[in-house]
Design a protein around this motif. Structure first.
Motif, PDB file in Angstrom:
ATOM      1  N   VAL A  39       0.882  -0.960  -0.084  1.00  0.00           N
ATOM      2  CA  VAL A  39       0.017  -0.013  -0.184  1.00  0.00           C
ATOM      3  C   VAL A  39       0.877   1.126  -0.095  1.00  0.00           C
ATOM      4  O   VAL A  39       0.598   2.148  -0.694  1.00  0.00           O
ATOM      5  CB  VAL A  39      -0.936  -0.011   1.112  1.00  0.00           C
ATOM      6  CG1 VAL A  39      -1.715   1.298   1.500  1.00  0.00           C
ATOM      7  CG2 VAL A  39      -1.836  -1.026   1.232  1.00  0.00           C
ATOM      8  N   LYS A  43       0.546   3.794  -2.920  1.00  0.00           N
ATOM      9  CA  LYS A  43      -0.310   5.328  -2.600  1.00  0.00           C
ATOM     10  C   LYS A  43       1.114   6.300  -3.124  1.00  0.00           C
ATOM     11  O   LYS A  43       0.377   7.229  -3.578  1.00  0.00           O
ATOM     12  CB  LYS A  43      -0.120   5.445  -1.270  1.00  0.00           C
ATOM     13  CG  LYS A  43      -1.679   4.941  -0.464  1.00  0.00           C
ATOM     14  CD  LYS A  43      -1.741   5.355   1.014  1.00  0.00           C
ATOM     15  CE  LYS A  43      -3.126   5.137   1.352  1.00  0.00           C
ATOM     16  NZ  LYS A  43      -3.996   6.083   1.097  1.00  0.00           N
ATOM     17  N   LEU A 247      -4.825  -7.451  -0.465  1.00  0.00           N
ATOM     18  CA  LEU A 247      -4.814  -5.961  -1.240  1.00  0.00           C
ATOM     19  C   LEU A 247      -6.307  -5.838  -2.256  1.00  0.00           C
ATOM     20  O   LEU A 247      -7.073  -4.969  -2.044  1.00  0.00           O
ATOM     21  CB  LEU A 247      -3.780  -5.720  -1.820  1.00  0.00           C
ATOM     22  CG  LEU A 247      -2.235  -5.347  -1.462  1.00  0.00           C
ATOM     23  CD1 LEU A 247      -1.095  -5.533  -2.086  1.00  0.00           C
ATOM     24  CD2 LEU A 247      -2.597  -4.208  -0.560  1.00  0.00           C
ATOM     25  N   PHE A 252      -6.551  -1.434  -2.795  1.00  0.00           N
ATOM     26  CA  PHE A 252      -5.037  -1.195  -3.099  1.00  0.00           C
ATOM     27  C   PHE A 252      -4.811  -0.039  -2.314  1.00  0.00           C
ATOM     28  O   PHE A 252      -3.355   0.104  -2.084  1.00  0.00           O
ATOM     29  CB  PHE A 252      -4.927  -1.308  -4.424  1.00  0.00           C
ATOM     30  CG  PHE A 252      -4.531  -2.550  -5.144  1.00  0.00           C
ATOM     31  CD1 PHE A 252      -3.183  -2.881  -5.272  1.00  0.00           C
ATOM     32  CD2 PHE A 252      -5.421  -3.205  -5.615  1.00  0.00           C
ATOM     33  CE1 PHE A 252      -3.002  -4.443  -5.942  1.00  0.00           C
ATOM     34  CE2 PHE A 252      -5.255  -4.624  -6.123  1.00  0.00           C
ATOM     35  CZ  PHE A 252      -4.064  -4.955  -6.306  1.00  0.00           C
ATOM     36  N   THR A 253      -5.441   1.064  -1.940  1.00  0.00           N
ATOM     37  CA  THR A 253      -4.938   2.204  -1.596  1.00  0.00           C
ATOM     38  C   THR A 253      -5.716   2.451  -0.149  1.00  0.00           C
ATOM     39  O   THR A 253      -5.411   3.202   0.500  1.00  0.00           O
ATOM     40  CB  THR A 253      -5.422   3.358  -2.384  1.00  0.00           C
ATOM     41  OG1 THR A 253      -6.795   3.343  -2.292  1.00  0.00           O
ATOM     42  CG2 THR A 253      -5.003   3.314  -3.644  1.00  0.00           C
ATOM     43  N   ALA A 258      -6.354  -2.989   4.288  1.00  0.00           N
ATOM     44  CA  ALA A 258      -5.271  -3.944   4.521  1.00  0.00           C
ATOM     45  C   ALA A 258      -5.437  -4.877   5.833  1.00  0.00           C
ATOM     46  O   ALA A 258      -5.146  -6.079   5.820  1.00  0.00           O
ATOM     47  CB  ALA A 258      -3.953  -3.332   4.418  1.00  0.00           C
TER      48      ALA A 258
END
Length: 313
Positions: A39, A43, A247, A252-253, A258
């Protein structure tokens, strides 16, 4: 039978169920910690860092290798952090800087290349044999804690308890870092638009070094904790790739994603293996996480906490 028997076993032995959930929880928070390394990079650069798994192995092998060379344990930790910082600077100078504003697939392929370089270099320097993590030298406790529950005993390994506490502290620290610090806000700005971030004075090079070094710190902590529970070897890279389903599940962000994704995967695969494994052939831990990820890709590709991206054409 497959549907009913496992639940009957849970009901008749709740203490064992608690034991299984605890072990899944420990695995889950460690998966979440690995996922946070992914992450961090995503990011800051908008690209998936395929090399995060091997960074976990490389950091742990560096620590153990330094100690085997006669360096005291905590000095070896400090030197391993220096190595991860040098790696961060090298990645920024050699890999990322020449590829600014290139398509994401180019950066992804670059991280795959970095993975193979680290594997080859690690095998050259440290060899391919498994190594023992210096858990005792670092003060990581051994032994067990026995808790009476439902007329039985739940056994908690102190090393697992330590790993869970360390992972939770790291996760909380990274969540604070992203949401409350100037550097964390700068990371999000860089990920959103490189050119806009540069126009307001944010140094792309410094941000990338910082975020890769932070991912290196996460990799070292993860390598220590996983290595303390088992040997340190290149097989840990496969375990680290369990962060991929985490993820996909969480987004994913998303830092909270997470965490939640790691716990769902960790507890889910442990319960599945223990209670359903012998009924459907075993090996559930090796594929359940990826099956869950596939379902999310089909029905909710942005994950539980990811943002849905709408593109106008």
């Amino acid at each position: 039978m497959v549907l009913v028997e496992p639940f009957a076993r849970m009901a008749t032995n709740p203490a064992f169920l608690v034991q299984v959930i605890w072990e899944g929880f420990v695995s889950g928070v460690l998966y979440a910690l690995i996922a946070l390394g992914f992450v961090l990079i995503f990011k800051a650069s908008g690209v998936f860092n395929f090399a995060q798994g091997i960074m976990v192995v490389f950091a742990a092998l560096t620590l153990v290798g330094l100690h085997e060379a006669g360096v005291p344990a905590w000095v070896a930790v400090a030197l391993a952090l220096v190595v991860m910082y040098v790696l961060a600077v090298g990645v920024e100078r050699i890999v990322l800087r020449p590829l600014v504003n290139q398509p994401d697939i180019i950066l992804l392929m670059a991280t795959i290349g970095l993975t193979r370089v680290l594997v080859g270099f690690g095998e050259l320097v440290f060899g391919g044999e498994p190594k023992v993590m210096i858990a005792n030298e670092l003060g990581i406790p051994s032994g067990v804690w026995r808790i009476p529950l439902f007329d039985r005993v739940v056994v908690i390994k102190l090393i697992d308890l330590t790993a869970a506490i360390v992972a939770i502290v790291m996760v909380a620290g990274l969540a604070f870092f992203f949401s409350r610090t100037r550097i964390g806000r700068a990371l999000r700005a860089v990920a959103d638009d490189h050119q806009a971030a540069l126009s307001v004075g944010i140094s792309l090079e410094q941000i990338w070094v910082i975020v890769w070094f932070a991912a290196g710190i996460v990799a070292l902590v993860t390598g220590i904790m996983w290595g303390a529970r088992s040997d340190v070897s290149f097989a840990l890279e496969i375990i680290a790739l369990k962060a991929l389903p985490v993820l996909i599940l969480g987004g994913f962000t998303s830092v909270p994603g997470a965490i939640v994704g790691g716990l769902i995967i960790g507890i889910g695969e442990k319960i599945g293996e223990i209670y359903w494994g012998r009924l459907i052939g075993g090996g559930i831990e090796s594929w359940l996480a990826y099956m869950i990820a596939l379902l999310f890709l089909l029905f909710r590709p942005q994950g539980l906490f990811g943002e849905k991206i709408i593109e106008r054409v």
